[in-house]
Design a protein around this motif. Structure first.
Motif, PDB file in Angstrom:
ATOM      1  N   ILE A  77      11.116   9.783  37.851  1.00 13.53           N
ATOM      2  CA  ILE A  77      10.271   8.706  38.369  1.00 13.53           C
ATOM      3  C   ILE A  77      11.136   7.727  39.166  1.00 13.53           C
ATOM      4  N   VAL A  78      10.748   7.493  40.430  1.00 16.02           N
ATOM      5  CA  VAL A  78      11.489   6.566  41.283  1.00 16.02           C
ATOM      6  C   VAL A  78      10.673   5.318  41.610  1.00 16.02           C
ATOM      7  N   THR A  87       7.485  -1.635  40.757  1.00 19.48           N
ATOM      8  CA  THR A  87       8.851  -1.521  40.294  1.00 19.48           C
ATOM      9  C   THR A  87       9.430  -0.213  40.787  1.00 19.48           C
ATOM     10  N   ARG A  88      10.503  -0.322  41.541  1.00 18.12           N
ATOM     11  CA  ARG A  88      11.209   0.883  41.961  1.00 18.12           C
ATOM     12  C   ARG A  88      12.304   1.099  40.944  1.00 18.12           C
ATOM     13  N   ALA A  96       8.148  13.478  51.246  1.00 19.40           N
ATOM     14  CA  ALA A  96       7.759  14.672  50.490  1.00 19.40           C
ATOM     15  C   ALA A  96       7.842  14.491  48.979  1.00 19.40           C
ATOM     16  N   ASP A  97       7.986  13.264  48.494  1.00 19.47           N
ATOM     17  CA  ASP A  97       7.919  13.017  47.058  1.00 19.47           C
ATOM     18  C   ASP A  97       6.457  13.019  46.619  1.00 19.47           C
ATOM     19  N   PRO A  98       6.157  13.518  45.411  1.00 18.71           N
ATOM     20  CA  PRO A  98       4.786  13.462  44.899  1.00 18.71           C
ATOM     21  C   PRO A  98       4.412  12.042  44.475  1.00 18.71           C
ATOM     22  N   VAL A  99       3.183  11.648  44.809  1.00 14.43           N
ATOM     23  CA  VAL A  99       2.676  10.304  44.564  1.00 14.43           C
ATOM     24  C   VAL A  99       1.433  10.404  43.680  1.00 14.43           C
ATOM     25  N   GLN A 147      -2.814   1.236  44.818  1.00 14.56           N
ATOM     26  CA  GLN A 147      -3.425   2.430  44.238  1.00 14.56           C
ATOM     27  C   GLN A 147      -2.391   3.369  43.625  1.00 14.56           C
ATOM     28  N   VAL A 148      -1.133   3.215  44.045  1.00 15.03           N
ATOM     29  CA  VAL A 148      -0.079   4.124  43.610  1.00 15.03           C
ATOM     30  C   VAL A 148       0.335   3.789  42.191  1.00 15.03           C
ATOM     31  N   LYS A 149       0.315   4.795  41.332  1.00 18.94           N
ATOM     32  CA  LYS A 149       0.736   4.617  39.936  1.00 18.94           C
ATOM     33  C   LYS A 149       2.205   4.978  39.754  1.00 18.94           C
ATOM     34  N   LEU A 150       2.591   6.145  40.262  1.00 23.65           N
ATOM     35  CA  LEU A 150       3.945   6.659  40.099  1.00 23.65           C
ATOM     36  C   LEU A 150       4.367   7.441  41.337  1.00 23.65           C
ATOM     37  N   ILE A 151       5.657   7.484  41.583  1.00 22.92           N
ATOM     38  CA  ILE A 151       6.235   8.398  42.568  1.00 22.92           C
ATOM     39  C   ILE A 151       7.425   9.057  41.888  1.00 22.92           C
TER      40      ILE A 151
END
Length: 167
Positions: A77-78, A87-88, A96-99, A147-151
């Motif tokens: 998780i980044v 939070t990064r 190309a990372d999954p979001v 809207q983004v939960k995790l990357i």
């Protein structure tokens, strides 16, 4: 370079649209069957995995057809949306990372530059209507960062582990 190639494969899928809005297109069946899933299964994760696999990348994800599997390894998780804001963690999100947009949906980051102060990001979504309310398919989408939960970044650790020694 490999990230750009993964994105290129994803961009080639843009325009795949479900015939009767039932996950029913030959390409969708191909992506799902490659992961041992029924042909008409939800395909957001299997479409993304296809983009990696088409470039010879077989990520060590236990069940790549399940969205939660892409985010199960906390060390990958980044970016994590917290109650206090964004939070990064560790490495920066990269092309190309999954979001994770919703707990049951994953899309592919489709922008080179990451800026936490931006309000929106660009992704390629499989099994989405792109907010248009039309037929499901593969679309380029602008998503609000809220809207983004995790990357997750699976690619960098994979390449570091599988890089030939001495290069």
């Amino acid at each position: 370079m490999i990230r750009a190639q993964i994105l290129e494969v994803a961009q080639q899928q843009i325009g795949v649209v479900e015939r009767r809005n039932r996950n029913d297109h030959p390409k969708i069946a191909e992506w799902n069957r490659a992961l041992g899933l029924p042909a008409n299964s939800p395909y957001c994760a299997s479409g993304i995995y296809y983009c990696y696999a088409a470039n010879g990348i077989r990520l060590p994800i236990r069940a790549p057809g399940l969205v939660r599997s892409w985010f199960a390894d906390g060390s990958k998780i980044v970016y994590r949306r917290s109650q206090r804001g964004n939070t990064r963690t560790g490495r920066r999100p990269r092309l190309a990372d999954p979001v994770s947009i919703f707990e049951s949906h994953v899309e592919l980051l489709a922008q080179e530059r990451w800026d936490e102060d931006d309000d929106e990001i660009t992704v390629i979504g499989f099994n989405t209507t792109a907010g248009s309310g039309t037929r499901g398919g593969v679309y380029r989408v602008r998503r609000k960062l809220g809207q983004v939960k995790l990357i997750a970044n699976h690619l960098t650790p994979y390449l570091e582990k599988n890089q030939p020694k001495g290069l």
